[in-house]
Scaffold this motif. Sequence first.
Motif, short mmCIF file in Angstrom:
data_model
loop_
_atom_site.label_atom_id
_atom_site.label_comp_id
_atom_site.label_asym_id
_atom_site.label_seq_id
_atom_site.Cartn_x
_atom_site.Cartn_y
_atom_site.Cartn_z
N GLN A 1 0.93 -1.13 0.07
CA GLN A 1 0.09 -0.02 -0.04
C GLN A 1 0.82 1.07 0.07
N MET A 2 2.07 1.21 0.81
CA MET A 2 2.86 2.32 0.83
C MET A 2 3.65 2.67 -0.41
N ALA A 3 3.93 1.45 -1.17
CA ALA A 3 4.60 1.46 -2.33
C ALA A 3 3.63 2.16 -3.55
N HIS A 4 2.35 1.51 -3.34
CA HIS A 4 1.41 2.10 -4.10
C HIS A 4 1.03 3.60 -4.29
N GLY A 5 1.14 3.98 -3.14
CA GLY A 5 0.76 5.38 -2.50
C GLY A 5 2.00 6.32 -3.17
#
Length: 141
Positions: free
Chosen positions: A15-19
């Motif tokens: 999720q952090m990488a996606h963001g």
Amino acid sequence: MKILILCTGNSCRSQMAHGFMQSFNPELTVKSAGTEASGKLNANAVKAMKEIGIDISQHTSDSVNKYINDEWDYVITVCGGANENCPVFTGKVKHRLHMGFDDPSHATGSDEFIWSEFIRVRDEIKETFQKFYKEEIEPQL
């Protein structure tokens, strides 16, 4: 450009990488998923990203099966520790990459230490994905 980021629970690292990827270029199609999607985001991951101005609170924790029939330019796994099995994506993919990170949701100890692990991993993800974006994605755009 279509990028799928995978891990096991799809609640924290992916999720952090996606963001981050979406913040680097809103024109990219970025999704994240997990082999055992938790169905919710880790509250500390959301808080850590919000702290640097990236809102991932509306992301959803999805199963990799949702995206298996789609074509992807990149599928990137972000699992870290030796005790984790990274998901294998069997769909149509031009490039498969692995960028491993520790899972801060497994940190134990004081609240301060646990929070510091979320910040450490967040910053590692940012640095790694920013380098990937500048060296691999940007030249193709």
